[in-house]
Enzyme design. Structure first.
Site, PDB file in Angstrom:
ATOM      1  N   TYR A   1       0.742  -1.133  -0.129  1.00  0.00           N
ATOM      2  CA  TYR A   1       0.023   0.041   0.124  1.00  0.00           C
ATOM      3  C   TYR A   1       0.942   1.162  -0.125  1.00  0.00           C
ATOM      4  O   TYR A   1       1.356   1.539   0.865  1.00  0.00           O
ATOM      5  CB  TYR A   1      -0.809  -0.083   1.183  1.00  0.00           C
ATOM      6  CG  TYR A   1      -1.862   1.060   1.483  1.00  0.00           C
ATOM      7  CD1 TYR A   1      -2.028   1.939   0.504  1.00  0.00           C
ATOM      8  CD2 TYR A   1      -2.831   1.079   2.607  1.00  0.00           C
ATOM      9  CE1 TYR A   1      -2.894   3.133   0.621  1.00  0.00           C
ATOM     10  CE2 TYR A   1      -3.453   2.462   2.639  1.00  0.00           C
ATOM     11  CZ  TYR A   1      -3.606   3.407   1.711  1.00  0.00           C
ATOM     12  OH  TYR A   1      -4.493   4.037   1.803  1.00  0.00           O
TER      13      TYR A   1
ATOM     14  N   LYS B   1      -1.361  -1.263  -4.000  1.00  0.00           N
ATOM     15  CA  LYS B   1      -2.450  -0.453  -4.081  1.00  0.00           C
ATOM     16  C   LYS B   1      -1.613   1.040  -4.124  1.00  0.00           C
ATOM     17  O   LYS B   1      -1.117   1.141  -3.049  1.00  0.00           O
ATOM     18  CB  LYS B   1      -3.359  -0.538  -2.842  1.00  0.00           C
ATOM     19  CG  LYS B   1      -4.276   0.923  -2.850  1.00  0.00           C
ATOM     20  CD  LYS B   1      -4.927   0.895  -1.458  1.00  0.00           C
ATOM     21  CE  LYS B   1      -5.536   2.407  -1.307  1.00  0.00           C
ATOM     22  NZ  LYS B   1      -6.369   2.477  -0.226  1.00  0.00           N
TER      23      LYS B   1
END
Length: 340
Positions: free
Chosen positions: A142, A170
Site C-alpha cells: 500500500y 495499491k
C-alpha cells in the site's frame, strides 16, 4: 493456458475501502455496518476493503480492527473477496494480524508502508521483505506517500521477484507515470501481479494504462457510479466513461478537500440513507459548521446525479444486473445532455 487477465489469483475491479458506522457512544454500530456491507455488494462492488485509510484504521484499537473484519467476513459469506488492512505498529504485530486474517479466510491483506518514521527505499524494502517471507496470506503493498514512506519502482520490482506472497500494490499517489513504470518493471516476471489505484480522480486513466482496478473511497458512496465507470472503461465505451470520470472527480474533490478526511465521505454516505454517526476525531464548532455546509452541497450534487431517491432502508433481495446499472447511469448522463 491461463492469461494474466483470466488468472484467478489476480485482484481485479473495484474494492471499497469502507467507512465504519459508529453509534451515539462512538462504538462500532454492527447492525448498520452489516446493512452497509449488503448494500455495497448489492450495488456491484467487486470486493471490500476494511481497515483502510477511509476506515480510519489508526483511530481504532487492534481488537476493533479485527472485529470489523470478523463482522465483514460473516456478513459477506464469500459473495465477494475481502482485502483486509493489516498494518500495525511493527512487523511482529503486522504478521500477527496477517495470521489472524488468514484464519478468517480473507482473500489478501493490504499493508501500508511504514508511517511516522520516514524510511528510505532500503528500509521500506527490508520491512516488506520480512513480511513477505513470513506471511501466511497474500499481501498487497500500500503506497500512500502523503502519509507514509513512499514505495519506489525498484523496491516494488525487487519485492515482486523475491516474495511470491506479495501479489499486488495499491497506489494512492495518483501518479499515472508512476503506475506505468511499475507495470513495465513488474509484469514481465510477474504477469499475475495486480495494480490497483487508490486515487479516484484518476481511475479511468489508470485503467487505460493497465491497472486492474481501484480501492476507491467514492465507491463507498456511489458504488453504482464507480462500477459503471469500471465496466465502461474496460469494455471500451470511453466517451461515456469519460463523462462519468469527470462527474466522479467533482464528487471526489468535494468529499476529500472540503472537510477533514474522511468526514466528507461519512456525510455523503449518510445522505444515501445510513446512520454513520460522528467519526473518532473530535471536531471544533468551525469544523462542524463547514461540514454542515458541505453536507448541503453534497445533497445537491448527489441529487443532481439521481442518488438520493434510491431505496436503502433494507438490503435488496437480489443484486441488480450490472447492465441495468450502466444503462441507468448512461440514461442520466443523456438526460443532462452530457452524452448523445
Amino acid at each position: 493456458m491461463t492469461t494474466p487477465a483470466s488468472d484467478p489469483r489476480r485482484l481485479r475491479g473495484i474494492f471499497t475501502p469502507n467507512i465504519v458506522p459508529l453509534d451515539e457512544k462512538g462504538e462500532i454500530h454492527e447492525a448498520e455496518y452489516r446493512r452497509y456491507i449488503d448494500w455495497l455488494i448489492d450495488r456491484g462492488v467487486h470486493g471490500l476493503y476494511p481497515n483502510g485509510s477511509t476506515g480510519e484504521f489508526t483511530r481504532f484499537t487492534a481488537e476493533e480492527r479485527r472485529r470489523t473484519v470478523r463482522i465483514m467476513v460473516d456478513q459477506t459469506r464469500g459473495r465477494v473477496p475481502i482485502l483486509a488492512g493489516a498494518a500495525e505498529a511493527n512487523v511482529k504485530e503486522t504478521l500477527s494480524a496477517c495470521e489472524y486474517y488468514a484464519g478468517l479466510g480473507v482473500r489478501a491483506v493490504a499493508i501500508v508502508s511504514p508511517f511516522y518514521y520516514k524510511l528510505g527505499p532500503e528500509g521500506v524494502y527490508a520491512y516488506f521483505r520480512e513480511i513477505g517471507r513470513n506471511t501466511p496470506i497474500d499481501v498487497t503493498l500500500y503506497n500512500i506517500p502523503l502519509f507514509a514512506s513512499p514505495i519506489d519502482v525498484p523496491t516494488v520490482q525487487r519485492l515482486s521477484e523475491e516474495c511470491e506472497r506479495i501479489i499486488a500494490i495499491k497506489d494512492s499517489s495518483g501518479d499515472v507515470p508512476h503506475m506505468m513504470r511499475m507495470i513495465q518493471a513488474v509484469r514481465p516476471n510477474r504477469p499475475e501481479f495486480s495494480f490497483l489505484t487508490g486515487w479516484d480522480a484518476a481511475l479511468m486513466p489508470m485503467l487505460l494504462v493497465g491497472a486492474d482496478g481501484g480501492t476507491n473511497a467514492t465507491s463507498g458512496v456511489v458504488p453504482e457510479m464507480t462500477r459503471s465507470l469500471y465496466d465502461l472503461t474496460v469494455s471500451g465505451r470511453l466517451e461515456v466513461a469519460l463523462q462519468i470520470q469527470y462527474d466522479l472527480v467533482t464528487l471526489f474533490d468535494h468529499m476529500l478537500f472540503k472537510s477533514e478526511f474522511p468526514e466528507g465521505f461519512r456525510a455523503a454516505v449518510e445522505l444515501r440513507g445510513f446512520r454513520f454517526g460522528q467519526g473518532r476525531s473530535p471536531m471544533s464548532e468551525k469544523q462542524r459548521a463547514e461540514l454542515s455546509q458541505l453536507r448541503e452541497k453534497l445533497r445537491s450534487l448527489l441529487g443532481e446525479r439521481g442518488f438520493l431517491d434510491l431505496q436503502t432502508s433494507s438490503p435488496s433481495s437480489r443484486a441488480p444486473d450490472m447492465s441495468e446499472i450502466v444503462r441507468d447511469v448512461v440514461s442520466e448522463l443523456k438526460r443532462r445532455g452530457l452524452v448523445s
